[in-house]
Enzyme design. Structure first.
Site, mmCIF file in Angstrom:
data_model
loop_
_atom_site.group_PDB
_atom_site.id
_atom_site.type_symbol
_atom_site.label_atom_id
_atom_site.label_comp_id
_atom_site.label_asym_id
_atom_site.label_seq_id
_atom_site.Cartn_x
_atom_site.Cartn_y
_atom_site.Cartn_z
ATOM 1 N N GLY A 10 48.933 0.245 -30.845
ATOM 2 C CA GLY A 10 48.794 1.692 -30.761
ATOM 3 C C GLY A 10 49.747 2.294 -29.752
ATOM 4 N N PHE A 11 49.766 3.591 -29.697
ATOM 5 C CA PHE A 11 50.695 4.349 -28.863
ATOM 6 C C PHE A 11 50.583 3.971 -27.386
ATOM 7 C CE2 PHE A 11 50.983 8.790 -26.780
ATOM 8 C CZ PHE A 11 52.285 8.581 -26.362
ATOM 9 N N ILE A 12 49.417 4.144 -26.815
ATOM 10 C CA ILE A 12 49.246 3.895 -25.381
ATOM 11 C C ILE A 12 49.217 2.402 -25.083
ATOM 12 C CG2 ILE A 12 47.699 4.215 -23.414
ATOM 13 C CD1 ILE A 12 46.857 6.900 -24.751
ATOM 14 N N TYR A 153 33.648 12.652 -32.137
ATOM 15 C CA TYR A 153 34.616 11.859 -31.380
ATOM 16 C C TYR A 153 34.276 11.909 -29.893
ATOM 17 C CZ TYR A 153 38.919 10.879 -28.802
ATOM 18 O OH TYR A 153 39.833 10.403 -27.903
ATOM 19 N N LYS A 157 32.821 8.824 -27.397
ATOM 20 C CA LYS A 157 33.524 8.394 -26.177
ATOM 21 C C LYS A 157 32.628 8.576 -24.949
ATOM 22 C CE LYS A 157 37.229 7.021 -26.243
ATOM 23 N NZ LYS A 157 37.682 5.623 -26.463
#
Length: 332
Positions: A10-12, A153, A157
């Site tokens: 993924g991105f991070i 979402y 979280k």
């Protein structure tokens, strides 16, 4: 040290893994290469990580597969675990709520169970500024009550933060959760605003500007985020709080904002993109979307107290850095 990172494709996760590998650490990745967005982009990120040879390996598994995760963790025996994998996207959660329950709740539960069994030196996990929900007092502080999520979402979280605290308390697992604030930069996700805006502008298509452009975000450049996580990884929650700490009174658990505390307007963000591309966007102004908020601002005081650092890359630097990567990516 040996790090286990969920979401390395993924991105991070990619940026964090690459930084740790460059620093001489070993990284074990866990990623299912989901089809939520272009898998080829994930494979390209992973290929870069694999150039580090034996220092990096990846397990292609779902976090929902508890047995597979346990096997990977048991083989890796990591010192530090950084849990980044999740089903992202505020708007996607409105139409596909079931994926958030599976990925975010069950996946995180399996991570916590593995941490209970193998007892890493430090367990770290990603949360989001969306957890602040309907809060309106700015800047957002870790001590603020966050009990009014606006989307599933955000609710999932926030729930993982509570799950993490309970495991830290019951099994004495040193745990840090961090809340991200609108992270952007090279190798970003195609569903993120900057990626979508750049593509549309270059293709001479209109961009959708929600909230009629009257929105602002505490934009965080990805390298600043990575630097913050790396520094926090060495700051293990213990018994001695710092000033303004969120350290739990009963558990080795801490919650930390990762944001610079300097918001930029959405129109300035778009303006930097237009200047860098040398083109003006065709703007389709629309009302706020369900689940969205008008502004976000992080209070970075605790991050600074713990690490001596806070994100400071302005959009005038970060947006051109993204565009340089995007033009190369698009031209391949």
């Amino acid at each position: 040290m040996r790090y286990l990172i969920t979401g390395t494709a993924g991105f991070i996760g990619f940026h964090l893994a690459r930084r740790l590998l460059s620093d001489g650490h070993e990284v074990v990745g866990v990623d299912n290469f989901s089809t939520y967005y272009d898998v080829a982009l994930k494979e390209a990120r992973n290929a870069i990580l694999e150039t580090h040879g034996d220092a990096f390996r990846v397990y292609r598994i779902d976090l929902e597969d508890a047995a597979a995760l346990d096997k990977a963790w048991g083989e890796a025996r990591p010192d530090v675990v950084i849990h980044l994998a999740a089903q992202a996207g505020v708007r996607y959660s409105i139409d596909h709520p079931e994926t958030y329950v599976s990925s975010n709740l069950i996946g995180t539960f399996n991570v916590l169970e593995a941490a209970r069994k193998y007892q890493p030196r430090h367990l770290m996990a990603a949360s989001t500024s969306s957890a602040y929900g309907a809060n309106t007092e700015m800047p957002f502080r870790e001590s603020d009550r966050a009990v009014h999520p606006l989307t599933l979402y955000a609710a999932t979280k926030g729930a993982t933060e509570l799950m993490g605290h309970s495991y830290a308390n019951l099994f004495r697992i040193p745990t840090t959760f961090f809340r991200f604030f609108t992270v952007y930069g090279p190798w970003g996700r195609p569903d993120m605003a900057l990626f979508k805006f750049a593509r549309a502008i270059l293709d001479d298509e209109p961009i959708d500007v929600y909230g009629n452009g009257d929105m602002s975000r505490d934009f965080t450049f990805v390298s600043d985020l990575v630097e913050s996580i790396v520094r926090l990884s060495a700051t293990i929650p213990g018994d001695t709080p710092v000033e303004g700490d969120s350290l739990s009174p009963v558990a080795p658990y801490r919650l930390v904002n990762i944001g610079g505390g300097t918001p930029s307007s959405l129109m300035d963000y778009i303006g930097e993109l237009e200047r860098t591309l040398g083109r003006e966007a065709k703007k389709n102004f629309l009302p706020m979307q369900d689940g969205d908020v008008r502004s976000t601002v992080a209070a970075p005081d605790l991050l600074v107290a713990l690490t001596g650092y806070k994100p400071a890359t302005p959009i005038s630097v970060g947006v051109p850095a993204f565009v340089e990567w995007y033009l190369d990516h698009r031209g391949r």
